[in-house]
Design an enzyme around this catalytic site. Sequence first.
Site, PDB file in Angstrom:
ATOM      1  N   CYS A 386       0.841  -1.195   0.000  1.00 44.94           N
ATOM      2  CA  CYS A 386       0.000   0.000   0.000  1.00 44.94           C
ATOM      3  C   CYS A 386       0.879   1.249   0.000  1.00 44.94           C
ATOM      4  O   CYS A 386       1.699   1.438   0.907  1.00 44.94           O
ATOM      5  CB  CYS A 386      -0.916   0.003   1.219  1.00 44.94           C
ATOM      6  SG  CYS A 386      -1.822   1.546   1.427  1.00 44.94           S
ATOM      7  N   CYS A 389       0.555   3.464   3.138  1.00 45.28           N
ATOM      8  CA  CYS A 389       1.303   2.928   4.276  1.00 45.28           C
ATOM      9  C   CYS A 389       2.779   3.283   4.124  1.00 45.28           C
ATOM     10  O   CYS A 389       3.458   3.692   5.084  1.00 45.28           O
ATOM     11  CB  CYS A 389       1.142   1.413   4.359  1.00 45.28           C
ATOM     12  SG  CYS A 389      -0.543   0.848   4.694  1.00 45.28           S
TER      13      CYS A 389
END
Length: 466
Positions: A386, A389
Site C-alpha cells: 500500500c 502505508c
Amino acid sequence: MAFTASSPSPSSLLRASFSSHEPKAPWTSSVSQSDQFSFTSTAGPSCQIPSLLKPISAETHRSKSVVPLAAKVAAAEVDKNNVAEDYENLAKEMENASPLEIMEKALVKFGNDIAIAFSGAEDIALIEYAKLTGRPFRVFSLDTGRLNPETYQFFETVEKHYGIHIEYMFPDAVEVQGLVRSKGLFSFYEDGHQECCRVRKVRPLRRALKGLRAWITGQRKDQSPGTRAEIPIVQVDPSFEGIDGGIGSLVKWNPVANVEGPDIWNFLQVMNVPVNPLHSQGYISIGCEPCTRPVLPGQHEREGRWWWEDAEAKECGLHKGNIKKDEALHLNGNGNEISATNGSANVPDIFNSKNLVSLSRTGIENLTRLENRSEPWLVVLYAPWCRFCQAMEGSYIELAGNLAGTGVKVGKFRADGEHKAYAQQELQLGSFPTILFYPKHSSNPIKYPSEKRDVATLLAFVNALR
C-alpha cells in the site's frame, strides 16, 4: 482538435520570461462533416526558429469556430519516422537532461504535431519551459465540467499571462447525460471513480491525441510512488494512439519526470509564474472538485484524490499505462484494492525498526482479548504494498522512537490477504493504514480518527489516551 499555436518575436529571452506576446500569424479554420478540422498558418516552419533566442507570440483574437474534438494543424515539416525511433535509448540518453533541454528536444522533433497537456495545477511549469525555448508551442486542457471555480479562473490567468489561447476538450454530452441520468451526479462515491473519469476525461483525451504525434505531460516520479516511480523522460505511449493510428503511433514526453515537487515550486517562484490559488489552500494534486481535497500533514499528495477509495493506484485513466500488470492484480474494476495473500506480493516489508513489535495473528488476537494490559499499545494495520502505508512509514517509525521507554508499546500487524477479513470484522479496518490504540485498562481498541499522520498529531492522540 484545435490547439494553441504561437510564433516568435524578436525580444530577448529575459524579456520573454516576463512580457506579453505580440500577434504574429492568425490561424484560419474550416469544418468538415466528420468534425475534423484543418488549420493553416502563415507562420514559418518552427524547425527554422533559432533555439533560446526568441519568445513566443500568439494570436490575440480567439477563433469564432467551434472547438474541434480532434484536429490536425498544418505545420513545419517533421520527421514522419519519429515513432520508429528507439525512444527507450533516447530516454536513457536524456536521463540527466534539464527540463528545458527536454522541452526543446520535443518541440524541435515534432513541431506542431505535439501539444502540452495542461491540467491547471503545477504543470504550469511546462508552459513556462516551452516559452523559454523561444519556439511555437500548443496547449490543450480537458474541461470535465466539474472543475473548481478557481481552476477555471486560473485558466484565464494563464492565457493572459502568456498571451495564448488554451483549447479545451469536452466530454460527449450524450455520454455524460446517460451516466448522470442512470446513476446520478455522485455515483463515483459508491462504485469508484473510473467510470466517470472514462466519460469525462479519458475519451475526450483519446479524441484529442488522435490529432497529434506526441504530447507533453507534467508527470513526476515523486507524485505517486505506486504508479509513477519509473516513468521515463520519453516513451512510446502505451495507452493511446496518434494521427497514424495503432499502438506505437504516439510519443509521450515527461520533461519534469526527474524533478521533485519542491524544485518545481522554486522554479515557479523564481520565474514569477502564476499558480492556481487552490495550492495555497492545501491542494497539491488538483482534479475535479468532487474528487479533490487538500492534503493533510503526513499524507502523500495523491491522497487528496479519490480519498474514499482504498486504492493503491490513484490514476484516472489518462496515465493508466503507468500501472504495471503485477500491480493491477491488486485492483478490481473500480480501481479498489484486492489484497494478495501474505507473501504473495513480491514487495519488502515496511515499518522495520527496533522500536516496533511485529505482531502475528495470534499476537494481535491475544492483545485484543486482554482487558487489563501492563502497558498501552499503538498498532498500525498495514499492507506493505500500500503506497499510503509506505508514505507514513517515516513518521510512524519516528513516533516509535519518541515513545521508546515511555511505557507505550508500538506495534504493527500486516492485515492484508488472509488476515483482511478478520481485521475488517474485529479490528475496525476500513482502509490501509488503520491505526489503533489499546488502552491499559480497556479491552476495546480506539481507532485513530484523523487522516493526519505526522508525528506531532499521532503523538497528541497517544498522549490524550494513555
